[in-house]
Scaffold this motif. Structure first.
Motif, mmCIF file in Angstrom:
data_model
loop_
_atom_site.group_PDB
_atom_site.id
_atom_site.type_symbol
_atom_site.label_atom_id
_atom_site.label_comp_id
_atom_site.label_asym_id
_atom_site.label_seq_id
_atom_site.Cartn_x
_atom_site.Cartn_y
_atom_site.Cartn_z
ATOM 1 N N VAL A 182 -16.935 -8.039 7.397
ATOM 2 C CA VAL A 182 -16.798 -6.584 7.278
ATOM 3 C C VAL A 182 -15.344 -6.141 7.442
ATOM 4 C CG1 VAL A 182 -17.404 -4.373 8.346
ATOM 5 C CG2 VAL A 182 -19.160 -6.107 8.024
ATOM 6 N N ASP A 183 -14.642 -6.734 8.387
ATOM 7 C CA ASP A 183 -13.258 -6.316 8.633
ATOM 8 C C ASP A 183 -12.390 -6.539 7.402
ATOM 9 O OD1 ASP A 183 -13.811 -5.551 11.216
ATOM 10 O OD2 ASP A 183 -13.261 -7.474 12.093
ATOM 11 N N PHE A 184 -12.529 -7.713 6.796
ATOM 12 C CA PHE A 184 -11.738 -8.004 5.597
ATOM 13 C C PHE A 184 -12.091 -7.033 4.479
ATOM 14 C CE2 PHE A 184 -11.186 -9.886 1.444
ATOM 15 C CZ PHE A 184 -9.902 -10.385 1.496
ATOM 16 N N MET A 185 -13.380 -6.859 4.213
ATOM 17 C CA MET A 185 -13.793 -6.006 3.103
ATOM 18 C C MET A 185 -13.430 -4.548 3.344
ATOM 19 S SD MET A 185 -14.877 -8.192 1.002
ATOM 20 C CE MET A 185 -15.277 -6.949 -0.241
ATOM 21 N N SER A 186 -13.486 -4.100 4.583
ATOM 22 C CA SER A 186 -13.107 -2.716 4.908
ATOM 23 C C SER A 186 -11.657 -2.458 4.563
ATOM 24 C CB SER A 186 -13.337 -2.438 6.398
ATOM 25 O OG SER A 186 -14.698 -2.518 6.727
ATOM 26 N N ASN A 187 -10.819 -3.437 4.812
ATOM 27 C CA ASN A 187 -9.393 -3.285 4.515
ATOM 28 C C ASN A 187 -9.076 -3.565 3.057
ATOM 29 O OD1 ASN A 187 -7.844 -2.632 7.045
ATOM 30 N ND2 ASN A 187 -9.063 -4.337 7.786
ATOM 31 N N TYR A 188 -9.924 -4.330 2.392
ATOM 32 C CA TYR A 188 -9.719 -4.606 0.968
ATOM 33 C C TYR A 188 -10.040 -3.378 0.128
ATOM 34 C CZ TYR A 188 -10.287 -6.600 -3.677
ATOM 35 O OH TYR A 188 -10.186 -6.843 -5.023
ATOM 36 N N TYR A 189 -11.139 -2.710 0.449
ATOM 37 C CA TYR A 189 -11.564 -1.548 -0.338
ATOM 38 C C TYR A 189 -10.858 -0.291 0.150
ATOM 39 C CZ TYR A 189 -15.020 -3.790 -3.277
ATOM 40 O OH TYR A 189 -15.621 -4.557 -4.252
ATOM 41 N N THR A 190 -9.592 -0.199 -0.180
ATOM 42 C CA THR A 190 -8.776 0.971 0.114
ATOM 43 C C THR A 190 -8.120 1.446 -1.170
ATOM 44 O OG1 THR A 190 -6.725 1.698 1.204
ATOM 45 C CG2 THR A 190 -6.953 -0.651 0.816
ATOM 46 N N PRO A 191 -7.927 2.760 -1.339
ATOM 47 C CA PRO A 191 -7.272 3.263 -2.548
ATOM 48 C C PRO A 191 -5.868 2.704 -2.757
ATOM 49 C CG PRO A 191 -8.311 5.062 -1.343
ATOM 50 C CD PRO A 191 -8.385 3.849 -0.466
ATOM 51 N N LYS A 192 -5.266 2.195 -1.693
ATOM 52 C CA LYS A 192 -3.919 1.634 -1.817
ATOM 53 C C LYS A 192 -3.930 0.262 -2.490
ATOM 54 C CE LYS A 192 -2.210 4.205 2.149
ATOM 55 N NZ LYS A 192 -1.709 4.145 3.529
ATOM 56 N N ASN A 193 -5.094 -0.358 -2.547
ATOM 57 C CA ASN A 193 -5.217 -1.669 -3.180
ATOM 58 C C ASN A 193 -5.398 -1.476 -4.681
ATOM 59 O OD1 ASN A 193 -5.786 -4.223 -4.072
ATOM 60 N ND2 ASN A 193 -7.539 -4.555 -2.723
ATOM 61 N N GLN A 194 -4.311 -1.624 -5.411
ATOM 62 C CA GLN A 194 -4.344 -1.353 -6.840
ATOM 63 C C GLN A 194 -5.062 -2.421 -7.659
ATOM 64 O OE1 GLN A 194 -3.327 1.533 -8.715
ATOM 65 N NE2 GLN A 194 -3.730 2.132 -6.610
ATOM 66 N N SER A 195 -5.430 -3.535 -7.045
ATOM 67 C CA SER A 195 -6.217 -4.521 -7.785
ATOM 68 C C SER A 195 -7.621 -3.988 -8.067
ATOM 69 C CB SER A 195 -6.296 -5.843 -7.019
ATOM 70 O OG SER A 195 -7.080 -5.709 -5.855
ATOM 71 N N LEU A 196 -8.006 -2.909 -7.375
ATOM 72 C CA LEU A 196 -9.302 -2.276 -7.633
ATOM 73 C C LEU A 196 -9.242 -1.308 -8.802
ATOM 74 C CD1 LEU A 196 -10.329 -1.474 -3.952
ATOM 75 C CD2 LEU A 196 -11.343 -3.211 -5.428
ATOM 76 N N ASN A 197 -8.057 -0.977 -9.249
ATOM 77 C CA ASN A 197 -7.879 -0.014 -10.335
ATOM 78 C C ASN A 197 -8.291 -0.648 -11.658
ATOM 79 O OD1 ASN A 197 -6.995 1.775 -12.290
ATOM 80 N ND2 ASN A 197 -5.036 2.195 -11.282
ATOM 81 N N PRO A 198 -9.339 -0.130 -12.322
ATOM 82 C CA PRO A 198 -9.809 -0.762 -13.565
ATOM 83 C C PRO A 198 -8.790 -0.704 -14.693
ATOM 84 C CG PRO A 198 -10.876 1.365 -13.240
ATOM 85 C CD PRO A 198 -10.121 1.071 -11.977
ATOM 86 N N LEU A 199 -7.816 0.199 -14.589
ATOM 87 C CA LEU A 199 -6.803 0.324 -15.646
ATOM 88 C C LEU A 199 -5.790 -0.812 -15.608
ATOM 89 C CD1 LEU A 199 -6.115 4.165 -15.487
ATOM 90 C CD2 LEU A 199 -7.649 2.918 -17.031
#
Length: 202
Positions: free
Chosen positions: A111-128
């Motif tokens: 949970v700790d890792f995923m909580s910090n991974y799923y942040t708007p600052k993580n641009q690898s989540l940006n589909p563009l």
């Protein structure tokens, strides 16, 4: 040096490369758990891992690329599962299976890792600006395209809209699990929400 020796030497190099990648990732994971995404700089990762900046950039282009690699590429799916299906029910089951596998991987990372991974600052989540790594949404996109081309399904929505919706459903389920510090039916919620959506979309 004969061919056998050359092959063995290459295997040693590959093993060393994998060990270095894993060392870098474990360092990043430790920083995320301890200090959060804000502290996750390449400098800090390298210091924690005991590797040089050059070694980091040999394996990953950015810190988000590092995190994305372990989120998207590490989980393994049996490729036979994603052969052309016989009917729409098989399509839905296969997509759900892909993401249940992802749920288990998220649970392994914690949970700790995923909580910090799923942040708007993580641009690898940006589909563009996403990479074309095969896991998971690119895999699902290609699988759906194959199913549409073969005439197995005739979606009510555009393929890009469907994969966008699936991505948002998945992110929502991960966020809910993280918000409740792991005290949620992560797998059950993922299965139920995806099934409900896919029943309507396909």
């Amino acid at each position: 040096m004969n061919k056998t020796e050359s092959k063995n030497e290459l295997s040693k190099q590959q093993k060393k490369s994998q060990q270095t990648r894993e060392k870098i990732f474990q360092a990043a994971k430790q920083i995320l758990k301890k200090d959060g995404y804000e502290a996750l700089s390449i400098k800090n990762i390298c210091e924690e891992a005991g590797v040089s900046n050059g070694s980091f950039y040999h394996h990953f282009s950015t810190k988000d690329d590092l995190l994305s690699y372990y989120i998207e590429e590490e989980p393994k799916i049996d490729p036979d599962l994603l052969d052309v299906p016989d009917n729409a029910a098989e399509v839905k089951d296969a997509i759900i299976y892909v993401y249940i596998n992802y749920v288990h991987y998220c649970e392994d990372l914690g949970v700790d890792f995923m909580s910090n991974y799923y942040t708007p600052k993580n641009q690898s989540l940006n589909p563009l600006i996403r990479t074309e790594r095969p896991y998971p949404i690119v895999t699902v996109h290609n699988y759906l395209q194959k199913s549409i081309d073969s005439g197995v399904v005739d979606p009510k929505l555009d393929l890009e809209d469907i994969t966008t919706d699936i991505r948002m459903i998945v992110i929502g389920n991960v966020f809910e699990w993280c918000l409740k510090k792991g005290d949620a039916d992560f797998e059950g919620n993922m299965r139920r929400s995806l099934k409900g959506y896919l029943d309507g979309a396909l």
